[in-house]
Scaffold this motif. Structure first.
Motif, short mmCIF file in Angstrom:
data_model
loop_
_atom_site.label_atom_id
_atom_site.label_comp_id
_atom_site.label_asym_id
_atom_site.label_seq_id
_atom_site.Cartn_x
_atom_site.Cartn_y
_atom_site.Cartn_z
N ALA A 112 0.81 -1.21 0.00
CA ALA A 112 0.00 0.00 0.00
C ALA A 112 0.85 1.27 0.00
N GLU A 113 2.02 1.22 0.64
CA GLU A 113 2.89 2.40 0.72
C GLU A 113 4.10 2.30 -0.22
N ALA A 114 4.09 1.34 -1.12
CA ALA A 114 5.22 1.14 -2.03
C ALA A 114 4.93 1.87 -3.35
N PRO A 115 5.61 2.97 -3.63
CA PRO A 115 5.23 3.81 -4.78
C PRO A 115 5.49 3.18 -6.14
N LEU A 116 6.34 2.15 -6.22
CA LEU A 116 6.66 1.56 -7.51
C LEU A 116 5.88 0.28 -7.80
N VAL A 117 5.11 -0.19 -6.83
CA VAL A 117 4.41 -1.47 -6.97
C VAL A 117 2.91 -1.24 -7.05
N THR A 118 2.28 -1.86 -8.05
CA THR A 118 0.82 -1.82 -8.19
C THR A 118 0.27 -3.22 -8.14
N VAL A 119 -0.66 -3.46 -7.23
CA VAL A 119 -1.38 -4.73 -7.17
C VAL A 119 -2.72 -4.51 -7.84
N HIS A 120 -2.92 -5.13 -8.98
CA HIS A 120 -4.12 -4.89 -9.78
C HIS A 120 -5.29 -5.71 -9.26
N GLU A 121 -6.45 -5.09 -9.26
CA GLU A 121 -7.66 -5.76 -8.80
C GLU A 121 -8.34 -6.54 -9.91
N ASP A 122 -8.05 -6.19 -11.16
CA ASP A 122 -8.70 -6.84 -12.29
C ASP A 122 -8.04 -8.18 -12.62
N GLN A 123 -8.73 -8.96 -13.40
CA GLN A 123 -8.19 -10.22 -13.93
C GLN A 123 -8.20 -10.09 -15.45
N PRO A 124 -7.08 -9.70 -16.05
CA PRO A 124 -7.07 -9.39 -17.48
C PRO A 124 -7.23 -10.63 -18.35
N ASP A 125 -7.71 -10.41 -19.56
CA ASP A 125 -7.83 -11.51 -20.53
C ASP A 125 -6.47 -11.94 -21.04
N GLU A 126 -5.51 -11.00 -21.07
CA GLU A 126 -4.16 -11.32 -21.53
C GLU A 126 -3.18 -10.32 -20.96
N LEU A 127 -1.92 -10.71 -20.90
CA LEU A 127 -0.82 -9.81 -20.57
C LEU A 127 0.20 -9.94 -21.68
N VAL A 128 0.74 -8.83 -22.14
CA VAL A 128 1.64 -8.87 -23.29
C VAL A 128 2.94 -8.14 -22.97
N LEU A 129 3.98 -8.54 -23.70
CA LEU A 129 5.22 -7.78 -23.79
C LEU A 129 5.33 -7.27 -25.21
N ARG A 130 5.75 -6.03 -25.37
CA ARG A 130 5.92 -5.43 -26.69
C ARG A 130 7.37 -5.56 -27.14
N ARG A 131 7.55 -5.79 -28.43
CA ARG A 131 8.92 -5.87 -28.96
C ARG A 131 9.69 -4.58 -28.70
N GLU A 132 9.01 -3.47 -28.84
CA GLU A 132 9.63 -2.17 -28.61
C GLU A 132 8.83 -1.44 -27.55
N GLN A 133 9.38 -1.31 -26.37
CA GLN A 133 8.71 -0.55 -25.32
C GLN A 133 9.75 0.19 -24.51
N GLY A 134 9.33 1.29 -23.92
CA GLY A 134 10.24 2.14 -23.19
C GLY A 134 10.60 1.57 -21.84
N PRO A 135 11.63 2.10 -21.20
CA PRO A 135 12.05 1.63 -19.89
C PRO A 135 11.02 1.94 -18.82
N SER A 136 10.94 1.09 -17.82
CA SER A 136 10.04 1.30 -16.69
C SER A 136 10.69 0.73 -15.44
N ASP A 137 10.51 1.45 -14.35
CA ASP A 137 11.00 0.97 -13.06
C ASP A 137 9.87 0.55 -12.14
N ARG A 138 8.71 0.31 -12.73
CA ARG A 138 7.55 -0.12 -11.97
C ARG A 138 7.49 -1.65 -11.88
N LEU A 139 6.63 -2.11 -10.99
CA LEU A 139 6.40 -3.54 -10.81
C LEU A 139 4.90 -3.74 -10.66
N ASP A 140 4.32 -4.53 -11.55
CA ASP A 140 2.87 -4.77 -11.56
C ASP A 140 2.58 -6.21 -11.20
N LEU A 141 1.61 -6.42 -10.31
CA LEU A 141 1.28 -7.74 -9.81
C LEU A 141 -0.20 -8.06 -10.03
#
Length: 308
Positions: A233-262
């Motif tokens: 809850a107090e971790a600014p770089l971490v997001t715990v998602h409430e949804d259940q997505p149909d898919e998760l993807v990685l893009r061949r070309e994507q910019g840098p990110s220092d986030r962490l998604d769960l």
């Protein structure tokens, strides 16, 4: 106050990304060596001992050699991006969300987590600590990563051999990440680790499938998700998602990110669960983690220079 920083291994992928995140930061002065000086042990030794902070972006053996160059009574504080010191005595594990930011603030020696362990531990460590999942279960962790995590050799191979669609590795089941994942999560057994590389430059997805119904005293998916949300809850770089997505993807070309998604995904009866982490193997999995630790150690804003 200006702090001197020496990036040992500054010409590698991780070192270049760290330098990019420090660009324009007035509180840091980067010590730069010429090509010839980088190959001269005496020049490296001088730079390592002069710096307020040394960030090691080196193979494991070279990182050990660099630490040996430091004066025993010196004041240089070290962040090691290799796997050489992740379980070594006297080294603080550089995952502030797990060990607490203050542990990093006060540390003299910090060992960066591995990229795959970052995803695995972000999911598993809080749930094991809360006793919502058992310590003695034989867990499996799988994942795919962009090819930049394999260094210059693998980068060249993927860019030269354009027909590679998927590269599985670690077939001997003795990957160096296993000890880190087991010990930092507090498990009784090494997980079965199944890593792979895909033709994207950066990014990774790490997954732990869990058969809740087969376990004793394991929590249902909603409780697992709630605990992760509470923990971060107090971790600014971490997001715990409430949804259940149909898919998760990685893009061949994507910019840098220092986030962490769960994510915590489950079947309708919550008998099976997929714990999933998505991060940038060069960001939160390497360079971003090093800069986050540097920020904490130097008294800077924890998020300064990060890609969020």
């Amino acid at each position: 106050m200006t702090h001197t920083v020496f990036i040992d291994g500054a010409e590698g992928t991780t070192g270049l990304e760290i330098a990019d995140r420090l660009e324009g930061r007035e509180e840091f002065e980067i010590i730069r060596l010429s090509d010839a000086e980088r190959k001269d042990p005496d020049c490296r030794r001088t730079a390592l001992n002069f710096a307020d902070f040394a960030i090691l972006c080196l193979p494991d053996e070279a990182a050990v050699e660099a630490v040996a160059m430091l004066n025993e009574d010196g004041n240089t504080r070290v962040i090691d991006a290799s796997s050489a010191h992740r379980g070594a005595p006297g080294w603080t594990y550089g995952f502030p969300e797990l060990v607490g930011p203050q542990a990093i603030v006060n540390a003299k020696r910090v060992a960066n987590p591995g990229c795959y362990p970052t995803g695995f531990l972000a999911l598993m460590a809080p749930l094991i600590r809360a006793r919502l999942l058992p310590r003695d279960w034989p867990y499996t962790v799988s994942g795919v990563s962009g090819y930049s995590g394999g260094g210059k050799g693998l980068i060249k191979r993927f860019e030269d051999e354009s027909d590679i669609a998927y590269r599985a590795y670690g077939m001997s089941l003795d990957h160096k990440h296993l000890t880190e994942m087991k010990s930092k999560a507090g498990l009784e057994h090494n997980p079965v680790f199944a890593p792979a590389v895909v033709p994207a430059f950066r990014g990774m997805i790490v997954e732990v499938p869990v058969h809740i119904a087969a376990m004793r005293n394991a929590a249902k998916a909603e409780k697992l998700r709630a605990e992760l949300a509470r923990y971060y809850a107090e971790a600014p770089l971490v997001t715990v998602h409430e949804d259940q997505p149909d898919e998760l993807v990685l893009r061949r070309e994507q910019g840098p990110s220092d986030r962490l998604d769960l994510w915590v995904c489950s079947d309708a009866d919550e008998e099976t669960v997929r714990l999933i982490a998505r991060l940038d193997n060069l960001g939160k999995g390497a360079s971003g983690a090093a800069v986050q630790s540097l920020n904490l150690m130097s008294g800077s804003d924890e998020l300064a220079g990060l890609r969020i």
